[in-house]
Design an enzyme around this catalytic site. Structure first.
Site, mmCIF file in Angstrom:
data_model
loop_
_atom_site.group_PDB
_atom_site.id
_atom_site.type_symbol
_atom_site.label_atom_id
_atom_site.label_comp_id
_atom_site.label_asym_id
_atom_site.label_seq_id
_atom_site.Cartn_x
_atom_site.Cartn_y
_atom_site.Cartn_z
ATOM 1 N N GLY A 32 0.791 -1.226 0.000
ATOM 2 C CA GLY A 32 0.000 0.000 0.000
ATOM 3 C C GLY A 32 0.821 1.272 0.000
ATOM 4 N N GLU A 77 4.752 -6.152 1.385
ATOM 5 C CA GLU A 77 4.216 -6.575 0.080
ATOM 6 C C GLU A 77 3.929 -5.404 -0.836
ATOM 7 O OE1 GLU A 77 0.666 -8.399 1.865
ATOM 8 O OE2 GLU A 77 1.622 -10.329 1.520
ATOM 9 N N PRO A 78 4.941 -4.707 -1.316
ATOM 10 C CA PRO A 78 4.669 -3.608 -2.239
ATOM 11 C C PRO A 78 4.208 -4.118 -3.609
ATOM 12 C CG PRO A 78 7.037 -3.959 -2.019
ATOM 13 C CD PRO A 78 6.381 -4.895 -1.057
ATOM 14 N N ARG A 114 -8.682 2.612 -14.026
ATOM 15 C CA ARG A 114 -8.609 3.272 -12.713
ATOM 16 C C ARG A 114 -9.316 4.625 -12.629
ATOM 17 N NH1 ARG A 114 -4.448 4.650 -10.563
ATOM 18 N NH2 ARG A 114 -4.966 4.129 -8.416
ATOM 19 N N TYR A 125 -12.006 4.460 -9.737
ATOM 20 C CA TYR A 125 -11.880 5.281 -8.537
ATOM 21 C C TYR A 125 -11.266 6.644 -8.750
ATOM 22 C CZ TYR A 125 -8.689 1.153 -7.975
ATOM 23 O OH TYR A 125 -7.894 0.075 -8.162
ATOM 24 N N CYS A 162 -17.688 2.970 -25.441
ATOM 25 C CA CYS A 162 -19.055 3.488 -25.424
ATOM 26 C C CYS A 162 -19.566 3.612 -23.993
ATOM 27 C CB CYS A 162 -19.957 2.595 -26.250
ATOM 28 S SG CYS A 162 -19.436 2.583 -27.948
ATOM 29 N N TYR A 215 -1.804 -1.870 -11.927
ATOM 30 C CA TYR A 215 -3.257 -2.014 -12.102
ATOM 31 C C TYR A 215 -3.754 -1.410 -13.421
ATOM 32 C CZ TYR A 215 -2.475 -3.034 -7.211
ATOM 33 O OH TYR A 215 -1.973 -3.558 -6.056
HETATM 34 C C1 LIG Z 1 -3.135 -5.315 -3.082
HETATM 35 C C2 LIG Z 1 -2.338 -5.867 -1.998
HETATM 36 C C3 LIG Z 1 -1.007 -5.487 -1.845
HETATM 37 C C4 LIG Z 1 -0.338 -4.465 -2.713
HETATM 38 O O1 LIG Z 1 -0.928 -3.229 -2.613
HETATM 39 P P1 LIG Z 1 -0.222 -1.977 -3.332
HETATM 40 O O2 LIG Z 1 -1.122 -0.842 -3.026
HETATM 41 O O3 LIG Z 1 -0.203 -2.289 -4.794
HETATM 42 O O4 LIG Z 1 1.131 -1.847 -2.775
HETATM 43 C C5 LIG Z 1 -0.280 -6.092 -0.843
HETATM 44 N N1 LIG Z 1 -0.833 -7.015 -0.035
HETATM 45 C C6 LIG Z 1 -2.116 -7.391 -0.150
HETATM 46 C C7 LIG Z 1 -2.648 -8.415 0.748
HETATM 47 C C8 LIG Z 1 -2.910 -6.836 -1.130
HETATM 48 O O5 LIG Z 1 -4.176 -7.217 -1.241
#
Ligand SMILES: *Cc1c(COP(=O)(O)O)cnc(C)c1O
Length: 439
Positions: free
Chosen positions: A248, A290-291, A330, A334, A361, A390
């Site tokens: 995130g 987890e980037p 995207r 959002y 369309c 994404y």
């Molecule tokens: C989507 C997601 C991520 C990555 O999120 P980013 O905003 O792309 O960094 C990491 N871990 C989990 C569990 C996710 O669902």
């Protein structure tokens, strides 16, 4: 004008990425076209990885492959020595096809199918991030049937809100993901898992949201989780060896975004985990992150050809491109914001504000509102920045528009890593009525 990574203006006054002229890319591969600056992906990966290394912390940096999953991308992640998150059989299949080391794959998802869980066990992936009670039961049964064991993390929702768009909030209590940390669900899940000799509970996982620009949420989540870990330690002697704080990390899509470097997130996270460990007299767990977006987002640029324009007097001018919500959903999904320039003449003076429309369309098929541009016509190439996360992975065939190809560029070398979809690809799975249509 803000450029990303190796993007610059070359001596032909064209936008150049990874040492490659984008106008030449368009001549060779057509439009729309996704271009990835490989050096920037490597730099981003190292930003996370090297901070842990420098501070001597045991860690795994897992690329959340849902942001952009293809064989070449997975190979690149392997080269950079990261781990890999998958959230479906398809992403796992891609990882296997790329010969990614299975022990470094983590499987996420709030509704994994039996087939997906079987696949994960068959490939003996590193760990399954268990999300709910059904999954816990299925996994124990499958391990029993296969006479095997697996390592798991428990996904918990710590009740932290990250300040970002509602649709991509996942850490708050009212979430479809994970076991609630406060109401006893997480503890119940942990007890069940600990009773099974088929499951080894490495620790807990949380993911508090996306496009997060500060470290507060991570710090709060860490505190909440340690409160519980402490209860679980004294309550029934459970010791977590892994703490996974998810992804995130925010990136710059426009000038308004002010991301902080990867090292800052990592340093703050480590520092808070250390505080908590001291506070509760625990061992330092491995820290996993987890980037997704922050590894590939700003490395991607989409090139389009400009087509028709429509002037609504005193209201706005629409400038249409040959893609849209099919290759980048995207903005429609959002209200995501992007910046763009004319790749074939990025230095020309800005003359007007236009709104960039897609060709689908749908009135909602708009890519950018009120973009300052020189007067553009249909010989021009529009480069939209930061489409690497994404974009391709959410692309679709609405209006039966074929998906664009993907090229990697690095040090002046271009490699096609996903081919352009053909019309034949589009009808490949169709089954005609008995009276077959002759094409
Ligand atoms: C989507 C997601 C991520 C990555 O999120 P980013 O905003 O792309 O960094 C990491 N871990 C989990 C569990 C996710 O669902």
């Amino acid at each position: 004008m803000h450029f990303y990574g190796s993007a610059k203006i070359n001596n032909r006054h064209h936008l150049e990425i990874g040492g490659v002229d984008t106008v030449e890319l368009v001549e060779k591969y057509g439009t729309p076209l996704y271009v990835y600056d490989v050096a920037l992906i490597r730099e981003r990966a190292r930003g996370f990885r090297d901070t842990f290394k420098r501070l001597g912390i045991k860690a795994q940096v897992a690329y959340a492959s849902k942001a952009f999953s293809t064989i070449a991308m997975v190979q690149l992640v392997k080269e950079e020595g990261l781990s890999l998150d998958v959230v479906s059989g398809g992403e796992l299949y891609t990882a296997i096809a790329a010969q990614f080391p299975t022990e470094k794959i983590h499987f996420h998802g709030n509704n994994k199918s039996i087939e997906e869980l079987k696949m994960a066990l068959d490939y003996q992936i590193g760990c399954i991030v268990v999300d709910n009670f059904l999954e816990l039961h299925l996994l124990m049964d499958l391990c029993e049937q296969k006479d095997t064991k697996t390592q798991i993390l428990l996904r918990v929702t710590p009740g932290i809100e990250a300040h970002t768009h509602d649709y991509i909030l996942t850490g708050q209590e009212d979430s479809k993901f994970g076991f609630d940390l406060q109401n006893g669900q997480a503890e119940k899940a942990l007890r069940m898992a600990l009773e099974s000799d088929r499951l080894e509970v490495l620790g807990v996982h949380c993911h508090i949201g996306s496009q997060i620009f500060d470290t507060t949420g991570f710090v709060l989540a860490t505190k909440k989780i340690f409160e519980k870990l402490n209860e679980w330690k004294s309550g029934f002697g459970y010791i977590s060896t892994v703490l996974n704080l998810g992804g995130g990390f925010g990136i710059r899509y426009t000038q308004e975004d002010e991301p902080i470097p990867a090292s800052s997130y990592v340093e703050e996270i480590i520092s808070e985990v250390k505080n908590q460990v001291v506070k509760y007299n625990m061992e330092l767990p491995e820290i996993w992150i987890e980037p997704g977006r922050s590894l590939v987002g700003d490395a991607g640029t989409t090139l389009y050809k400009i087509g028709s324009t429509k002037e609504v007097p005193d209201v706005r001018k629409y400038v249409a491109v040959d893609g849209g919500m099919t290759d980048n959903i995207r903005p429609a999904l959002y209200q995501a914001k992007y910046e763009a320039v004319l790749a074939n003449r990025p230095l020309d003076e800005v003359e007007e504000k236009v709104s960039i429309a897609g060709k689908c369309c749908e009135s909602g098929d708009m890519l950018i509102w009120d973009l300052p541009l020189p007067k553009a016509d249909n010989n021009d190439v529009l480069a939209v920045f930061c489409t690497g996360a994404y974009g391709y992975s959410m692309s679709n065939n609405y209006n039966r528009i074929p998906r664009p190809p993907v090229v990697f560029v690095e040090n002046g070398i271009t490699q096609l890593v996903v081919k352009r979809e053909s019309f034949d690809d589009l009808i490949r799975l169709d089954v005609a009525l008995k009276e077959q249509v002759k094409l």
